[in-house]
Design a protein around this motif. Structure first.
Motif, mmCIF file in Angstrom:
data_model
loop_
_atom_site.group_PDB
_atom_site.id
_atom_site.type_symbol
_atom_site.label_atom_id
_atom_site.label_comp_id
_atom_site.label_asym_id
_atom_site.label_seq_id
_atom_site.Cartn_x
_atom_site.Cartn_y
_atom_site.Cartn_z
ATOM 1 N N ALA A 47 5.542 107.421 45.298
ATOM 2 C CA ALA A 47 6.291 106.024 44.931
ATOM 3 C C ALA A 47 7.800 106.100 45.159
ATOM 4 C CB ALA A 47 5.821 106.053 43.425
ATOM 5 N N LEU A 48 8.505 107.181 45.165
ATOM 6 C CA LEU A 48 9.651 107.392 45.437
ATOM 7 C C LEU A 48 10.136 107.696 46.836
ATOM 8 C CD1 LEU A 48 10.446 109.189 41.951
ATOM 9 C CD2 LEU A 48 10.491 106.714 42.273
ATOM 10 N N SER A 49 9.160 107.731 47.665
ATOM 11 C CA SER A 49 9.429 108.429 48.985
ATOM 12 C C SER A 49 9.117 107.074 49.969
ATOM 13 C CB SER A 49 8.706 109.552 49.384
ATOM 14 O OG SER A 49 8.844 110.635 48.545
ATOM 15 N N VAL A 50 10.127 107.064 50.976
ATOM 16 C CA VAL A 50 9.874 106.451 52.155
ATOM 17 C C VAL A 50 9.755 107.152 53.355
ATOM 18 C CG1 VAL A 50 10.909 104.405 53.705
ATOM 19 C CG2 VAL A 50 11.187 104.495 51.094
ATOM 20 N N ASP A 51 8.801 107.109 54.146
ATOM 21 C CA ASP A 51 8.471 107.855 55.360
ATOM 22 C C ASP A 51 8.601 109.518 55.219
ATOM 23 O OD1 ASP A 51 8.412 105.641 57.092
ATOM 24 O OD2 ASP A 51 10.238 105.758 57.442
ATOM 25 N N ASP A 52 7.957 109.835 53.790
ATOM 26 C CA ASP A 52 7.940 111.125 53.554
ATOM 27 C C ASP A 52 9.399 111.751 53.055
ATOM 28 O OD1 ASP A 52 5.206 111.338 53.764
ATOM 29 O OD2 ASP A 52 5.314 111.872 56.010
ATOM 30 N N THR A 53 10.362 110.828 52.892
ATOM 31 C CA THR A 53 11.639 111.426 52.423
ATOM 32 C C THR A 53 11.770 110.918 50.729
ATOM 33 O OG1 THR A 53 12.682 111.314 54.706
ATOM 34 C CG2 THR A 53 14.230 111.093 52.631
ATOM 35 N N LEU A 54 12.227 111.689 50.120
ATOM 36 C CA LEU A 54 12.329 111.464 48.506
ATOM 37 C C LEU A 54 13.885 110.817 48.507
ATOM 38 C CD1 LEU A 54 10.946 111.805 45.918
ATOM 39 C CD2 LEU A 54 12.480 113.935 45.670
ATOM 40 N N TYR A 55 13.928 109.619 47.888
ATOM 41 C CA TYR A 55 15.082 108.811 47.575
ATOM 42 C C TYR A 55 15.644 108.796 46.312
ATOM 43 C CZ TYR A 55 15.584 107.637 52.626
ATOM 44 O OH TYR A 55 15.699 107.548 53.755
ATOM 45 N N ALA A 56 14.909 109.394 45.471
ATOM 46 C CA ALA A 56 15.229 109.356 43.930
ATOM 47 C C ALA A 56 14.412 110.544 43.398
ATOM 48 C CB ALA A 56 14.827 108.009 43.264
ATOM 49 N N ALA A 57 14.851 111.166 42.259
ATOM 50 C CA ALA A 57 14.376 112.189 41.573
ATOM 51 C C ALA A 57 13.901 111.834 40.201
ATOM 52 C CB ALA A 57 15.291 113.335 41.517
ATOM 53 N N PRO A 58 12.547 111.829 40.009
ATOM 54 C CA PRO A 58 12.128 111.503 38.867
ATOM 55 C C PRO A 58 12.532 112.076 37.348
ATOM 56 C CG PRO A 58 10.395 112.622 39.765
ATOM 57 C CD PRO A 58 11.533 112.515 40.864
ATOM 58 N N PHE A 59 13.198 111.279 36.441
ATOM 59 C CA PHE A 59 13.359 112.097 35.454
ATOM 60 C C PHE A 59 12.166 111.907 34.192
ATOM 61 C CE2 PHE A 59 15.284 112.082 31.056
ATOM 62 C CZ PHE A 59 16.150 113.368 31.276
ATOM 63 N N TYR A 60 11.596 110.803 34.333
ATOM 64 C CA TYR A 60 10.300 111.001 33.485
ATOM 65 C C TYR A 60 9.277 109.835 34.002
ATOM 66 C CZ TYR A 60 11.467 107.036 30.338
ATOM 67 O OH TYR A 60 11.994 105.949 29.838
ATOM 68 N N ALA A 61 8.154 109.861 33.980
ATOM 69 C CA ALA A 61 7.229 109.149 34.608
ATOM 70 C C ALA A 61 6.256 108.454 33.440
ATOM 71 C CB ALA A 61 6.391 109.535 35.924
ATOM 72 N N GLU A 62 5.780 107.541 33.700
ATOM 73 C CA GLU A 62 4.640 106.736 32.656
ATOM 74 C C GLU A 62 3.707 106.029 33.379
ATOM 75 O OE1 GLU A 62 7.200 102.795 31.629
ATOM 76 O OE2 GLU A 62 7.984 104.916 30.396
ATOM 77 N N SER A 63 2.683 105.643 32.549
ATOM 78 C CA SER A 63 1.852 104.449 32.652
ATOM 79 C C SER A 63 1.759 103.806 31.489
ATOM 80 C CB SER A 63 0.408 105.202 33.157
ATOM 81 O OG SER A 63 -0.520 104.100 33.368
ATOM 82 N N ALA A 64 0.798 103.045 31.141
ATOM 83 C CA ALA A 64 0.561 102.465 29.980
ATOM 84 C C ALA A 64 -0.586 102.640 29.076
ATOM 85 C CB ALA A 64 0.622 100.977 30.005
ATOM 86 N N MET A 65 -0.696 102.756 27.844
ATOM 87 C CA MET A 65 -1.773 102.997 26.922
ATOM 88 C C MET A 65 -1.595 102.499 25.557
ATOM 89 S SD MET A 65 -1.342 107.113 26.143
ATOM 90 C CE MET A 65 -0.090 107.746 25.400
ATOM 91 N N VAL A 66 -2.715 102.600 24.808
ATOM 92 C CA VAL A 66 -2.651 102.250 23.514
ATOM 93 C C VAL A 66 -2.466 103.386 22.464
ATOM 94 C CG1 VAL A 66 -4.131 101.150 21.746
ATOM 95 C CG2 VAL A 66 -4.611 100.562 24.095
ATOM 96 N N MET A 67 -1.344 103.133 21.725
ATOM 97 C CA MET A 67 -1.241 103.853 20.624
ATOM 98 C C MET A 67 -1.340 103.177 19.311
ATOM 99 S SD MET A 67 2.447 104.956 22.057
ATOM 100 C CE MET A 67 2.775 103.425 23.059
ATOM 101 N N TYR A 68 -2.284 103.822 18.418
ATOM 102 C CA TYR A 68 -2.503 103.218 17.155
ATOM 103 C C TYR A 68 -2.645 104.299 15.822
ATOM 104 C CZ TYR A 68 -7.077 105.447 18.144
ATOM 105 O OH TYR A 68 -8.115 106.500 18.312
ATOM 106 N N ARG A 69 -2.641 103.522 15.012
ATOM 107 C CA ARG A 69 -2.722 104.297 13.466
ATOM 108 C C ARG A 69 -4.098 104.696 13.255
ATOM 109 N NH1 ARG A 69 1.130 102.303 9.608
ATOM 110 N NH2 ARG A 69 -0.189 103.394 8.145
ATOM 111 N N THR A 70 -4.573 105.823 13.307
ATOM 112 C CA THR A 70 -5.874 106.564 13.019
ATOM 113 C C THR A 70 -5.968 106.016 11.337
ATOM 114 O OG1 THR A 70 -5.087 108.604 12.581
ATOM 115 C CG2 THR A 70 -5.934 107.948 14.614
ATOM 116 N N ASP A 71 -5.318 106.193 10.621
ATOM 117 C CA ASP A 71 -5.337 105.847 9.092
ATOM 118 C C ASP A 71 -5.683 104.452 9.140
ATOM 119 O OD1 ASP A 71 -2.887 105.320 9.813
ATOM 120 O OD2 ASP A 71 -2.152 105.653 7.835
#
Length: 441
Positions: A124-148
């Motif tokens: 996702a951070l490369s163009v023509d196999d060249t890196l143009y930014a270094a990832p500090f952190y990456a994420e997707s999305a999910m549900v976080m919920y109170r089990t109690d």
């Protein structure tokens, strides 16, 4: 690779390179970054870098997400040269690289181990196999919920929930007298704030921003269902003032125990399970981003906050040294040593998820990696689309259009207009701006 850059790279291994760096001319790096927890932690950890490089002074410009995007976009588009290192997202990298606004990171040191980067993130951070930014952190999305709360309410949230399941759980966990709200979602306007969530939600409902002729689709039944259900969830089971709440505001609410569920970036997991900051740290469960009944698409997004160097910077060597240090495996080890493995920047390196110490300390690790790997950024909708991107549309015009639509939907959440009127306004605004930009091209 220049001699100066080779000398500065000693910081990547956190070695005692001070004697080498001290021989260099004094340099001040101006770093623009976002005001979230991981980036604030990075600022607190930079003593190791400056100790190894006493000739380099770091000057921080820390901004709220929407403001950061506006300022760095203006600066780089005008070749302003105000910043030497930028914190930018997955959306900007390929677009800005194509404009030759970013410095390629093709000469990072061998021990940086580019091959260790999670393939989906590196691509996702490369163009023509060249890196143009270094990832500090990456994420997707999910549900976080109170089990109690879920247990007390008699509801079960499966690993792969539907929106029907989420709505029932939100209703069951809401207790307004106790200031506990069944669900917290982004409402603050912005293409990377409420529209990041709503675009992902719309994908899970089978919607799309544009058809194959670049005609906006806000008049579709899928978008009608998306916005109607979102407003119902927030108005009936969400916190007051939700139209002002973004990632940071909802994080605070969840940590205070006021949210039964929060659907947002996976990076939040380490903060909601931190016993020093979260009152509910010992009772948090995780699940995949929901999907609409009958739609085989969970709407997972893929995002990374990255460090990039504008081509306009006059301090390229020092900037590359800092970027290499801040996104290295050694930096991750340093965070883990100082604050525990749970606090390690997530989502960027395969080796982290293979580390037994991290697996034990981070109960969310497997769900995070599964969410990242499940993101369909090349075809985010089940319908045919002419664009890529998960929670955004990867065209230069989206930044402006997404923000305008986000303002409209936030106004609907604030009760200033109906869902129907908001969708009609979004359709009109988007069609006008796309025609002005010359689509289809």
């Amino acid at each position: 690779m220049t001699t100066t850059f080779r000398a500065l790279l000693g910081a990547t291994a956190l070695c005692a390179a001070g004697s080498v760096a001290a021989a260099q001319d004094p340099v001040t790096l101006t770093i623009a970054t976002v005001n979230n927890g991981d980036m604030i932690r990075m600022q607190q950890m930079t003593g190791a870098f400056t100790e190894a490089n006493p000739n380099i002074t770091l000057e921080w410009v820390t901004l709220e997400e929407n403001v950061l995007r506006e300022r760095v976009t203006t600066d780089i588009a005008t070749n302003g040269g105000q910043y030497d290192v930028l914190t930018i997202g997955t959306y900007e990298v390929p677009i800005w690289a194509a404009q030759e606004w970013l410095t390629p990171l093709s000469d990072l040191p061998e021990d940086y181990d580019v091959d260790d980067l999670v393939p989906a993130v590196r691509d996702a951070l490369s163009v023509d196999d060249t890196l143009y930014a270094a990832p500090f952190y990456a994420e997707s999305a999910m549900v976080m919920y109170r089990t109690d709360l879920a247990e007390a309410a008699g509801v079960t949230i499966s690993d792969n929930p539907t929106w029907t399941e989420i709505t029932a759980a939100a209703e069951a966990m809401t207790d307004r007298d106790a200031e506990i709200y069944g669900i917290c979602l982004r409402g603050k306007p912005g293409w990377g704030e409420n529209m990041a969530f709503l675009t992902a939600m719309s994908n899970s409902y089978g919607a799309r921003w544009f058809d194959t002729e670049w005609t906006p689709q806000f008049d579709s039944p899928e978008w009608q269902a998306t916005l109607t259900d979102y407003l119902t969830l927030m108005n009936e089971y969400g916190p007051p003032g939700a139209s002002s709440n973004g990632f940071n505001e909802n994080l605070s609410l969840f940590q205070q125990g006021k949210c039964g569920m929060w659907i947002d970036a996976t990076v939040a997991a380490s903060f909601v399970t931190d016993p020093e900051d979260s009152t509910v740290a010992d009772s948090v469960g995780f699940a995949q981003f929901p999907n609409k009944d009958g739609v085989d698409n969970h709407g997972n997004w893929l995002w990374a906050w990255n460090l990039a160097i504008p081509a306009s910077s006059q301090k390229q060597d020092a900037a590359k040294a800092f970027v290499a240090w801040a996104t290295s495996k050694e930096y991750t080890d340093m965070v883990a040593e100082a604050e525990g493995w749970r606090a390690a920047p997530p989502g960027t390196r395969t080796s982290l998820y293979e580390n037994p110490a991290y697996q034990e300390a981070a109960p969310f690790a497997a769900m995070t990696l599964e969410s990242i790997n499940a993101a369909e950024t090349q075809k985010a909708s089940v319908q045919d689309i002419p664009y890529t991107g998960g929670q955004f549309v990867a065209i230069p015009e989206f930044q402006g259009i997404g923000t305008q639509v986000g303002q409209t939907f936030s106004a609907a959440l604030a009760g200033q207009m109906s869902a129907e009127d908001a969708l009609a306004a979004a359709q009109s605004t988007t069609a006008r701006e796309m025609a002005r930009a010359g689509y289809p091209k």
